[in-house]
Design an enzyme around this catalytic site. Structure first.
Site, PDB file in Angstrom:
ATOM      1  CG  ASP A  30     -15.332  35.163 -11.822  1.00 56.45           C
ATOM      2  OD1 ASP A  30     -15.311  35.323 -10.585  1.00 56.45           O
ATOM      3  OD2 ASP A  30     -14.479  35.661 -12.600  1.00 56.45           O
ATOM      4  CB  THR A 122     -15.017  44.957   1.909  1.00 56.06           C
ATOM      5  OG1 THR A 122     -15.246  43.675   2.504  1.00 56.06           O
ATOM      6  CG2 THR A 122     -14.670  45.981   2.976  1.00 56.06           C
ATOM      7  CG  PHE A 152     -18.886  40.074   8.993  1.00 54.73           C
ATOM      8  CD1 PHE A 152     -18.114  41.191   9.296  1.00 54.73           C
ATOM      9  CD2 PHE A 152     -20.237  40.256   8.756  1.00 54.73           C
ATOM     10  CE1 PHE A 152     -18.688  42.459   9.366  1.00 54.73           C
ATOM     11  CE2 PHE A 152     -20.820  41.514   8.822  1.00 54.73           C
ATOM     12  CZ  PHE A 152     -20.040  42.617   9.129  1.00 54.73           C
ATOM     13  CG  LEU A 153     -16.598  34.480   4.032  1.00 54.72           C
ATOM     14  CD1 LEU A 153     -15.169  34.191   3.635  1.00 54.72           C
ATOM     15  CD2 LEU A 153     -17.542  33.750   3.083  1.00 54.72           C
ATOM     16  CG  LEU A 253      -5.865  39.017  22.479  1.00 56.15           C
ATOM     17  CD1 LEU A 253      -6.279  38.912  23.949  1.00 56.15           C
ATOM     18  CD2 LEU A 253      -5.178  40.368  22.237  1.00 56.15           C
ATOM     19  CB  ALA A 255       2.413  37.555  19.555  1.00 54.12           C
ATOM     20  N   GLY A 260      -1.713  39.798   7.656  1.00 54.79           N
ATOM     21  CA  GLY A 260      -1.670  39.899   6.198  1.00 54.79           C
ATOM     22  C   GLY A 260      -3.009  39.450   5.663  1.00 54.79           C
ATOM     23  CB  CYS A 263      -9.843  41.161   4.573  1.00 50.37           C
ATOM     24  SG  CYS A 263     -10.926  40.252   3.464  1.00 50.37           S
ATOM     25  NE  ARG A 331      -6.858  37.683  -2.472  1.00 45.10           N
ATOM     26  CZ  ARG A 331      -8.181  37.719  -2.661  1.00 45.10           C
ATOM     27  NH1 ARG A 331      -8.711  38.689  -3.362  1.00 45.10           N
ATOM     28  NH2 ARG A 331      -8.951  36.783  -2.148  1.00 45.10           N
TER      29      ARG A 331
END
Ligand code: NAD
Length: 438
Positions: A30, A122, A152-153, A253, A255, A260, A263, A331
Site C-alpha cells: 500500500d 470493482t 463479494f465479501l 429484505l 427495511a 449506504g 459499495c 463511506r
C-alpha cells in the site's frame, strides 16, 4: 504461490490474509505508509472481526508481509492483484479508475516471467481490456494475462465470506491464467464452493449486476415499508411472507434508512453511467438510486418531525454512525446525510458508535461524541437508532428513560417492539410497522 496484493484496504487486507491462510505467500502493498507501519507493528488499520488474529498468525508463519514499495513483491509474484479503490468520479458518477490504471502502470514496469494480473477492484466492463493495453504498451515483451476476479465479501463478515463464498467468479479466456487461478482457489474448490469461469467482460458485469440487484431489493422493501405505514401493515411480516418464497429469498429484505456503504451507492451509479454510455439504460437502477437518495433525506425530516417539527434548541442522540454494524467504514453512510440536515435545522447532535467514531470525527466534526450509548442519550429530546449494533439491541430502556429529556425513540432499524416501548413510556416509531396504540 507467490502473490502481490496492490492496495491493502478492506478488500486487499482481508483477501491477502485469507490467501496467506490458504498457504500462499502474500505481500500486501500500500502506498499509504502509515497503514503499512501500523500493520508491521501488529495493529489493524481497519475494524473487521477476526482480522487481527488471522493477520498475526500468518505473519508469524512467514506467509504474510507488508510493504510500501511493492517492486520486489511484484517481480517475484506469479499473481498480482489490483485491489485499490474505485470511488465515484467527482461530479458525474462513473467509477474513478485512476488508481487502477496507476497500479497497472506500476505493475507493467516490474513483472518478470508469466504473470497473472488480477483485478479484484470493482471495475466497469472493459477495464480489463484497458489494463491489458496499458501493460502491453509499456512492456511489449511481457508475458502476462489480465483476469477479472471480483470480490463479494461483506464488511463485518469479510473473512467468513472470503473463506466460505457463495461463489468465486473468474473472468478470463486465457488457458494458462485459468490454470493459475484454479490453483490459487484450490482450497475453495476442494471444499466444493462453486467457481464460475466466464469471459472477462461478463465477470466485470456480474459484480455490478449483483450489487445493483441487492440495492434494488433493499429499496423495494423500503418502499413497501412506506406503504405499510400508510395502510397499517407490518413490513417485517411482509418481508417474511414474501421472503419464504424460494424465488424471492429472505435476505436483504430489512427495511431501514436507505442503503449506504462503500459499495452500493458508488456501484449503482457507476452501472447507471455505463449503461447510459452504451445506450442500454438500466431504468430500474436509475430509480433505485433516486429513491434511495430521497429516502436518506426523508429520514432527517422524520426525526425533526418527531421532535416537534423544529430543531433549534433540541438535542438528538444518534446511536450508530456506520452504514452497518461490525465495521468502522463510514463511506456513504446514511448518517452523513442525516447529521448535516439535523445540524442545519439547529439540532444539537450527540452520538455514539462502537467502532466508527474515529472516522466519523473527521467527517462530522460538529457532533458531540460520547463514550457510550448511555452518555449519548443524556438530555436528548429524541433517541435515534441508526445502526443495529448488537450493543443497542438490549439497552436498559428504563435507564435510558431516566437520562433523556423526552422519552422519544425513533428506531430506524426495527430492533425494538412497539408494544414494549410503549409500556415503558416511550413515544416509539419504527420503519414500516404500525405504532402501538396509545
Ligand atoms: P480501500 O479504500 O479500503 O483500500 C484501497 C487501498 O488501496 C488504500 O489503502 C489505498 O491507499 C491503496 N492504493 C491505492 N492506489 C495504490 C497503489 N497504486 N499502490 C498501492 N496501494 C494503493 O478500498 P476497499 O474498500 O478495499 O475497496 C477496494 C476495491 O474493492 C474497490 O473497487 C471496491 O469497490 C471493491 N470492493 C469493496 C468491498 C468492501 O466491502 N469494501 C467489497 C467488494 C469489493
Amino acid at each position: 504461490m507467490r502473490i502481490a496484493m496492490i492496495g491493502t484496504g478492506y478488500v486487499g487486507l482481508v483477501s491477502g490474509a485469507c490467501f496467506a491462510d490458504f498457504g500462499h505467500s502474500v505481500c500486501c502493498v500500500d502506498k499509504d505508509a502509515s497503514k503499512i507501519e501500523r500493520l508491521n507493528r501488529g495493529e489493524m488499520p481497519i475494524y473487521e472481526p477476526g482480522l487481527a488474529a488471522l493477520v498475526e498468525s500468518n505473519v508469524n508463519a512467514g506467509r504474510l508481509t507488508f510493504a510500501v514499495d511493492g517492486a520486489q513483491a511484484i517481480r517475484d509474484a506469479e499473481v498480482v492483484f489490483i485491489a485499490v479503490g474505485t470511488p465515484t468520479r467527482r461530479g458525474e458518477g462513473h467509477a474513478d479508475l485512476s488508481y487502477v490504471y496507476a497500479a497497472a502502470e506500476e505493475i507493467a514496469g516490474l513483472i518478470e516471467g508469466f504473470t497473472v494480473v488480477v483485478t479484484k477492484s470493482t471495475v466497469p466492463v472493459g477495464t480489463g481490456d484497458e489494463i491489458d493495453a496499458i501493460i502491453s504498451k509499456a512492456r511489449p515483451d511481457a508475458e502476462f494475462a489480465v483476469v477479472s476476479n471480483p470480490e463479494f465479501l461483506r464488511e463485518g463478515a469479510a473473512i467468513e465470506d472470503f473463506k466460505r463464498p457463495d461463489r468465486v467468479v473468474i473472468g478470463t479466456d486465457d488457458e494458462r491464467a485459468r490454470t493459475v487461478m484454479a490453483e490459487l482457489y484450490r482450497p475453495l474448490s476442494l471444499n466444493e464452493f462453486p467457481v464460475v469461469y466466464t469471459a472477462r467482460r461478463t465477470s466485470e458485469l456480474i459484480k455490478y449486476a449483483g450489487n445493483a440487484f441487492l440495492a434494488m431489493k433493499i429499496t423495494f422493501i423500503n418502499e413497501m415499508a412506506d406503504l405499510c405505514e400508510k395502510v397499517g401493515a407490518d413490513v417485517q411480516q411482509v418481508a417474511r411472507g414474501i421472503g419464504l418464497d424460494g424465488r424471492i429469498g429472505g435476505k436483504f429484505l430489512h427495511a431501514g434508512p436507505g442503503y449506504g456503504g462503500s459499495c452500493f451507492p458508488k456501484d449503482t451509479i457507476a452501472l447507471v453511467r455505463t449503461a447510459q454510455q452504451y445506450g442500454a439504460p438500466v431504468r430500474l437502477i436509475e430509480t433505485t438510486v433516486e429513491v434511495n437518495d430521497a429516502r436518506k433525506k426523508a429520514m432527517a425530516q422524520r426525526i425533526i418531525d418527531a421532535i416537534g417539527g423544529a430543531g433549534r434548541g433540541k438535542t438528538v442522540a444518534l446511536l450508530g454512525l456506520t452504514f452497518k454494524p461490525n465495521t468502522d467504514d463510514m463511506r456513504d453512510s446514511p448518517s452523513l446525510e442525516i447529521v448535516p440536515a439535523l445540524i442545519a435545522a439547529g439540532v444539537t447532535v450527540q452520538a455514539h458508535d462502537p467502532e466508527g467514531m474515529d472516522e466519523a470525527k473527521k467527517l462530522m466534526p460538529d457532533i458531540l461524541y460520547r463514550d457510550s450509548a448511555y452518555d449519548a442519550v443524556v438530555g436528548a429530546d429524541a433517541v435515534v437508532i441508526l445502526t443495529e449494533w448488537d450493543e443497542y439491541r438490549a439497552l436498559d430502556m428504563d435507564r435510558v428513560k431516566l437520562l433523556v429529556e423526552s422519552a422519544v425513540l425513533i428506531d430506524l432499524r426495527n430492533v425494538y417492539k412497539a408494544e414494549d416501548m410503549r409500556r415503558r413510556g416511550f413515544t416509539y416509531s419504527s420503519i414500516g410497522r404500525p405504532d402501538a396504540p396509545a
